[in-house]
Design a protein around this motif. Structure first.
Motif, mmCIF file in Angstrom:
data_model
loop_
_atom_site.group_PDB
_atom_site.id
_atom_site.type_symbol
_atom_site.label_atom_id
_atom_site.label_comp_id
_atom_site.label_asym_id
_atom_site.label_seq_id
_atom_site.Cartn_x
_atom_site.Cartn_y
_atom_site.Cartn_z
ATOM 1 N N PRO A 81 15.136 -61.113 -0.223
ATOM 2 C CA PRO A 81 15.305 -60.204 1.080
ATOM 3 C C PRO A 81 14.667 -60.638 2.416
ATOM 4 O O PRO A 81 13.496 -61.326 2.607
ATOM 5 C CB PRO A 81 14.309 -58.985 0.273
ATOM 6 C CG PRO A 81 14.408 -59.253 -1.023
ATOM 7 C CD PRO A 81 14.531 -60.842 -1.270
ATOM 8 N N TYR A 82 15.193 -60.185 3.421
ATOM 9 C CA TYR A 82 14.888 -60.661 4.889
ATOM 10 C C TYR A 82 13.586 -60.789 5.235
ATOM 11 O O TYR A 82 12.849 -61.307 5.886
ATOM 12 C CB TYR A 82 15.820 -60.006 5.797
ATOM 13 C CG TYR A 82 15.588 -58.557 6.174
ATOM 14 C CD1 TYR A 82 14.537 -58.326 6.928
ATOM 15 C CD2 TYR A 82 16.392 -57.525 5.322
ATOM 16 C CE1 TYR A 82 14.010 -56.796 7.211
ATOM 17 C CE2 TYR A 82 15.888 -56.056 5.375
ATOM 18 C CZ TYR A 82 14.988 -55.845 6.233
ATOM 19 O OH TYR A 82 14.578 -54.396 6.509
ATOM 20 N N PHE A 83 12.940 -59.588 4.686
ATOM 21 C CA PHE A 83 11.399 -59.359 5.089
ATOM 22 C C PHE A 83 10.566 -60.439 4.640
ATOM 23 O O PHE A 83 9.320 -60.267 5.185
ATOM 24 C CB PHE A 83 10.965 -58.020 4.871
ATOM 25 C CG PHE A 83 11.248 -57.441 3.428
ATOM 26 C CD1 PHE A 83 10.437 -57.879 2.388
ATOM 27 C CD2 PHE A 83 12.398 -56.591 3.015
ATOM 28 C CE1 PHE A 83 10.621 -57.262 0.774
ATOM 29 C CE2 PHE A 83 12.625 -56.357 1.578
ATOM 30 C CZ PHE A 83 11.745 -56.823 0.661
ATOM 31 N N LEU A 102 19.376 -66.374 5.159
ATOM 32 C CA LEU A 102 20.631 -65.659 5.092
ATOM 33 C C LEU A 102 20.489 -64.809 6.216
ATOM 34 O O LEU A 102 21.649 -63.914 6.271
ATOM 35 C CB LEU A 102 21.135 -65.038 3.731
ATOM 36 C CG LEU A 102 21.131 -66.249 2.679
ATOM 37 C CD1 LEU A 102 21.603 -65.548 1.366
ATOM 38 C CD2 LEU A 102 22.174 -67.223 2.959
ATOM 39 N N GLY A 103 19.379 -64.481 6.954
ATOM 40 C CA GLY A 103 19.245 -63.502 7.864
ATOM 41 C C GLY A 103 19.268 -62.174 7.339
ATOM 42 O O GLY A 103 18.876 -61.826 6.407
ATOM 43 N N PRO A 128 17.739 -69.807 11.227
ATOM 44 C CA PRO A 128 17.853 -68.288 10.605
ATOM 45 C C PRO A 128 19.477 -68.086 10.651
ATOM 46 O O PRO A 128 20.037 -68.621 11.245
ATOM 47 C CB PRO A 128 16.979 -67.531 11.051
ATOM 48 C CG PRO A 128 16.838 -67.854 12.747
ATOM 49 C CD PRO A 128 16.870 -69.555 12.497
ATOM 50 N N ASP A 129 19.907 -66.854 9.867
ATOM 51 C CA ASP A 129 21.160 -66.460 10.092
ATOM 52 C C ASP A 129 22.182 -67.344 9.617
ATOM 53 O O ASP A 129 23.356 -67.688 10.486
ATOM 54 C CB ASP A 129 21.443 -65.805 11.442
ATOM 55 C CG ASP A 129 20.795 -64.517 11.705
ATOM 56 O OD1 ASP A 129 20.376 -63.723 10.708
ATOM 57 O OD2 ASP A 129 20.788 -64.264 13.009
ATOM 58 N N THR A 336 31.381 -67.506 0.593
ATOM 59 C CA THR A 336 31.342 -67.623 2.056
ATOM 60 C C THR A 336 30.101 -67.370 2.405
ATOM 61 O O THR A 336 29.611 -67.698 3.774
ATOM 62 C CB THR A 336 32.283 -66.520 2.708
ATOM 63 O OG1 THR A 336 32.038 -65.197 2.006
ATOM 64 C CG2 THR A 336 33.659 -66.648 2.430
ATOM 65 N N THR A 337 28.995 -66.787 1.614
ATOM 66 C CA THR A 337 27.628 -66.595 2.329
ATOM 67 C C THR A 337 26.602 -67.849 1.952
ATOM 68 O O THR A 337 25.864 -68.101 2.720
ATOM 69 C CB THR A 337 27.066 -65.147 1.694
ATOM 70 O OG1 THR A 337 27.673 -64.175 1.990
ATOM 71 C CG2 THR A 337 25.734 -65.004 2.042
ATOM 72 N N ALA A 338 26.695 -68.228 0.508
ATOM 73 C CA ALA A 338 25.800 -69.305 0.255
ATOM 74 C C ALA A 338 26.394 -70.678 0.673
ATOM 75 O O ALA A 338 25.331 -71.418 0.730
ATOM 76 C CB ALA A 338 25.727 -69.164 -1.371
#
Length: 397
Positions: A81-83, A102-103, A128-129, A336-338
């Motif tokens: 998770p982003y946090f 993954l931002g 990042p992102d 498409t994300t990983a």
């Protein structure tokens, strides 16, 4: 190269899977606090690729073994998770390990970018992102600006949709990720560039018709928050108008907007006749989780378009991607994300992302090399410039 993946959920598993199939990666370590998901990911990757990966249990972000674990690897890819990401990026800099994630949150990304000086001194890259949007589309946008040549780009339009291949009522959508994140995308302000200046517009606004080849045909796209991420700031002065919209099946925006117009996006408790209270957003969250179908076969649609006036004519760039699940059972969203993050992690180790420091994908990742690596994974963007098909240069020579 040795690469560490933090998080063994869907995206962490998918990233570790891609790294295990990458010839230049000698060791993959997957870390998580959940021993069961780690073992499941390890066995699935071994069965599909014939290659063993290492697994290790960690408790993020304060695990005392984390600094040493980071130091044993050339790069770390965060799929948690982003946090957690700002603290993890700081730990990576201390361990002199490249870091990407993954931002998912502009405030956290800003904290990571603030590590630039420390990362330079440590000789590492922080990016990042690096998922789909933001991520892949940032690099494609940079390529569009680059290919249109010197001068201001008049319009840069980014359109992305993660969709069920077989839509079902009530919203022709399925829960591909957290419903909390979905509501945030719809309800929070959306950052755009208009006439060279940054502005915010409402989510679910400015609905437009967008058409794709069959079986999709006419779809819709509308403003959502987060996908543009750092691009309005990065391209300010180079691009006059920039926006990011989410693609859905026709009518989706109108249906969701009605829910919010009725107040179901509010976090303020509402008193009921029996004296009890309920927070409308909590109720909406529960109803969406109950009534939206679970994710089945999915599809990702991407279109990036740019226009610029050059020598009395208009030059036009377009990139388009249609992605479906692969034969190993990884969904289109996972791929498409990983895979872009996996590619960027490897590019950092190979020194293909420039000098050490913290930077965004649109500034740090060379588009030609990046897109060629994606094409090797059957993520082929169809590009045209002024209507003529483009081929990727071979930068390895």
């Amino acid at each position: 190269m040795n690469i560490l993946v933090l998080g063994s959920g869907l995206m962490g598993y998918a990233a570790a899977f891609d790294l295990a199939r990458s010839p230049g990666v000698t060791r993959v370590t997957l870390a998580d606090q959940d021993a069961k998901t780690l073992e499941s990911a390890r066995s699935r990757i071994a069965e599909a690729t014939g290659r063993a990966i290492d697994t290790v249990r960690v408790e993020l972000p304060e695990d005392p073994t984390l600094p040493e674990l980071l130091a044993r690897h050339d790069a770390c890819l965060s799929a948690v998770p982003y946090f957690f990401n700002a603290a993890l990026a700081r730990a990576a800099v201390g361990a002199r390990t490249h870091f990407c994630d993954l931002g998912g949150n502009n405030t956290v990304v800003a904290e990571e970018l603030a590590l630039d000086a420390d990362a330079r001194r440590g000789g590492v890259r922080i990016i990042p992102d690096c998922g789909l949007a933001p991520g892949m589309v940032n690099v494609v946008a940079a390529r569009a600006v680059e290919l249109l040549g010197e001068g201001v780009v008049d319009h840069l339009r980014i359109r992305v949709g993660g969709l069920p291949a077989h839509p079902e009522p009530p919203l022709d959508y399925a829960l591909f990720f957290s419903v909390h994140g979905l509501i945030n995308e719809y309800i929070e302000p959306c950052l755009v560039l208009r006439d060279g200046e940054t502005f915010t517009v409402d989510g679910l606004s400015e609905t437009e018709e967008i058409e794709f080849a069959p079986p999709f045909g006419k779809m819709e796209a509308f403003q959502t928050s987060g996908g543009a991420s750092t691009m309005p700031h990065s391209f300010r002065g180079r691009v006059r108008n920039l926006d990011y919209k989410t693609i859905r099946y026709p009518g989706h925006a109108r249906q969701v907007r009605l829910l919010f117009d009725l107040g179901l996006g509010s976090t303020e408790p509402v008193a009921l006749a029996d004296g009890s209270t309920v927070a409308p957003r909590k109720l909406l969250t529960r109803l969406l989780e109950t009534h939206l179908p679970p994710p089945g076969e999915d599809v990702i649609l991407v279109r990036v378009e740019a226009e610029a006036g050059r020598d009395g004519a208009t030059r036009r760039y377009r990139a388009e991607l249609l992605c479906r699940p692969d034969r190993f059972g990884r969904s289109a969203m996972m791929r498409t994300t990983a895979d872009p993050a996996s590619v960027i992690a490897q590019m950092m180790v190979r020194g293909e992302t420039g000098e050490p420091g913290a930077a965004t994908p649109e500034r740090a990742v060379p588009p030609g090399i990046f897109l060629r690596h994606l094409a090797e994974r059957d993520l082929d963007l169809r590009e045209t410039l002024d209507g003529q098909p483009l081929t990727l240069p071979d930068d390895r020579a």
